[in-house]
Write an enzyme that holds these catalytic residues in place. Structure first.
Site, PDB file in Angstrom:
ATOM      1  N   GLU A 100      -6.048  -1.194 -11.647  1.00 12.84           N
ATOM      2  CA  GLU A 100      -5.252  -0.874 -10.382  1.00 12.84           C
ATOM      3  C   GLU A 100      -4.052  -1.728 -10.654  1.00 12.84           C
ATOM      4  O   GLU A 100      -3.965  -2.890 -10.809  1.00 12.84           O
ATOM      5  CB  GLU A 100      -6.039  -1.538  -8.980  1.00 12.84           C
ATOM      6  CG  GLU A 100      -5.308  -1.591  -7.909  1.00 12.84           C
ATOM      7  CD  GLU A 100      -6.286  -2.046  -6.676  1.00 12.84           C
ATOM      8  OE1 GLU A 100      -7.737  -2.045  -6.821  1.00 12.84           O
ATOM      9  OE2 GLU A 100      -5.708  -2.506  -5.649  1.00 12.84           O
ATOM     10  N   GLU A 129       1.883  -4.785  -1.668  1.00 14.89           N
ATOM     11  CA  GLU A 129       0.662  -5.076  -0.519  1.00 14.89           C
ATOM     12  C   GLU A 129       1.561  -5.675   0.372  1.00 14.89           C
ATOM     13  O   GLU A 129       1.938  -6.929   0.011  1.00 14.89           O
ATOM     14  CB  GLU A 129      -0.611  -5.780  -0.919  1.00 14.89           C
ATOM     15  CG  GLU A 129      -1.198  -4.518  -1.969  1.00 14.89           C
ATOM     16  CD  GLU A 129      -2.744  -4.975  -2.284  1.00 14.89           C
ATOM     17  OE1 GLU A 129      -3.735  -4.659  -1.563  1.00 14.89           O
ATOM     18  OE2 GLU A 129      -2.891  -6.047  -3.139  1.00 14.89           O
TER      19      GLU A 129
END
Ligand code: NAG
Length: 504
Positions: A229, A234
């Site tokens: 990932e 974020e």
């Protein structure tokens, strides 16, 4: 007897499994994006698909639910295989049920959507190339740019844009039990090896399923699904992080029970992926005025911002640097430099990761599962683009925007200015149901092709190149560079590769 039933259901599974139903037609919202080369960018007509986990799952033969709230109907789903043969995923009403809308090159995700049948919380979407295939991005040697508006998501919410090594067809070819594929958003995996995924590798995740105690929509099953990932973004309006998470393997694999590791397992570090990652969060690296709401911050989160991420190759052809720039108000803003003693630089490199893990005293799982070079291998292979809006039942997003672990005064524990009492899911659902995030203007191409390093929006802008000397860590040259080539004292403009010179 058990064997007979298992053999029989395997036979049925080969014919009929993880079905599709069409009570609602599946119409993917259109989303345009840009593919760039050294001679310019061209528009690509894409679309997005919502993940299978959010979909209505019911009997193929009727509208009876196979799964309701956080529980499977075990009278229907007597085993993982049987469940996949009897139950289907249905089409999605994107705006009405999920609060997902698109317009041109912009995607909007709303936090809470009260629909006719359910109250939906958050969503996770993938970019499609066509109705049955995810768009695949090979990031190594390339640059990925997008605009984001986080002004309406704060403490506890996470508007995320990231890449995972999912199969391009959602696992349809590899797992004959999966008849739905990318068209219905199947095949998710990430570095937490999530166990809340309802169908994995063409079977349901009903065996061992335990409904969550505080999440009315989720539970944890006996299977998890793992893959590398790359978190490009974020963030909320208080904090942001970008974080590579390598795994032992480079593609999606399933895992069993607590051996999965990650957020959903008893031992976080038991699995084959790195659940922690090597994050760059400006606040955590000591610069508390770089990112936040208002003009007092270098990047003002009350305004839309362009986020540039470069996956730079070294002379050996391997990943050497994951670099970040922001563009806001026509100005390029270099990422903040770490001010923590013993961790230097303003980007994610092998040295940065090694220093950060040592100085913060974090677990060694990043290195144990391939480290920076392992992530480079994952980024050299095609990955799927994910955009999501979520809240966090496990740690209230405090790892992103507050002090975590709570009460710790250790170096690295301060990650943002949110209260340690913030981010409680039920509070967020009640107090900020209308929160939303938008992602827009996605551009992808070789290094230097997706944004103007002088901050102008038009590549043919006749404006004089910026002549002010460049700050420490800023860009000062490269094949497509039109800005200043001098550095502020005492730094020297140093060639890293043909496309990138930096003031070091
Ligand atoms: C959310 O938006 C709806 C529709 O506009 C409105 O009725 C409601 O009061 C809003 N809720 C909150 C908590 O702001």
């Amino acid at each position: 007897m058990y064997l007979t039933i298992a053999a029989l259901s395997a036979l049925i599974a080969a014919v009929k499994a993880q079905q599709v139903c069409t009570n609602t037609a599946e119409t993917h919202p259109k989303l345009t994006w840009s593919k760039c080369t050294t001679s310019g960018c061209t528009s690509v007509s894409g679309s997005v698909v919502v993940d299978a986990n959010w979909r209505w799952t019911h009997l193929t033969t009727s509208t009876t639910n196979c799964y309701t709230g956080n529980e499977w109907d075990e009278s229907i789903c007597t085993s993982n295989e049987v469940c996949a043969t009897k139950c289907c995923l249905d089409g999605a009403d994107y705006s009405g049920t999920y609060g997902v809308t698109t317009s041109g090159n912009q995607l909007n995700l709303k936090f809470v959507t009260v629909g006719p049948y359910s109250t939906n919380i958050g969503s996770r979407l993938y970019l499609l190339e066509d109705d049955n295939t995810y768009e695949m991005f090979t990031l190594l040697g390339n640059e990925f740019t997008f605009d984001v508006d986080v002004s309406d998501i704060s403490c506890g919410l996470n508007g995320a844009l990231y890449f995972v090594s999912m199969d391009e067809d959602g696992g349809k070819a590899k797992y004959t039990g999966n008849k739905a594929g990318a068209k219905y958003g199947t095949g998710y995996c990430d570095s937490q090896c999530p166990r809340d995924v309802k169908f994995i590798n063409g079977v349901a995740n009903v065996e061992g399923w335990v409904p969550s105690e505080d999440d009315i929509n989720a539970g944890i099953g006996g299977l998890g699904t793992c893959c590398p990932e790359m978190d490009i973004w974020e963030a909320n309006d208080i904090s942001t992080a970008y974080t590579p998470h390598p795994c032992d393997g480079l593609t999606q694999v399933s895992c069993n029970g607590d051996e999965c590791g990650g957020t959903y397992s008893a031992d976080r570090y038991a699995g084959t992926c790195d659940p922690d990652g090597c994050d760059f969060n400006p606040y955590r690296q000591g610069d508390k005025t770089f990112y936040g709401p208002g003009s007092g911050f270098d990047v003002d989160t009350t305004q839309k911002v362009t986020v540039v991420t470069q996956f730079i190759k070294g002379t050996d052809g391997k990943l050497s640097d994951i670099k970040r720039f922001y563009v806001q108000g026509g100005e390029v803003i270099a990422n903040s430099a770490s001010t923590i003693s013993g961790i230097s630089g303003n980007s994610v490199t092998a040295d940065y990761c090694a220093d950060q893990k040592q100085v913060f005293g974090d677990e060694g799982s990043f290195e144990d599962h391939g480290g920076f070079s392992g992530m480079g291998d994952a980024l050299a292979a095609p990955m799927v683009l994910v955009m999501s809006l979520w809240h966090d039942h496990y740690s209230h997003m405090l790892w992103l925007d507050s002090t975590y672990p709570v009460g710790s005064s250790a170096l690295g524990a301060a990650r943002g200015s949110c209260a340690t009492t913030s981010g409680v899911p039920s509070d967020l659902e009640k107090n900020v149901p209308n929160a939303s995030v938008s992602f827009s203007n996605i551009k992808f191409g070789p290094i230097g092709t997706t944004f103007n390093s002088d901050g102008s929006t038009d590549p043919t802008d006749p404006e004089d190149p910026e002549e002010d000397p460049v700050a420490h860590y800023g860009q000062c040259g490269g094949l497509t560079w039109t800005g200043s080539t001098t550095c502020v004292s005492p730094y020297t403009c140093t060639k890293l590769n043909d496309y990138y010179y930096q003031c070091l």
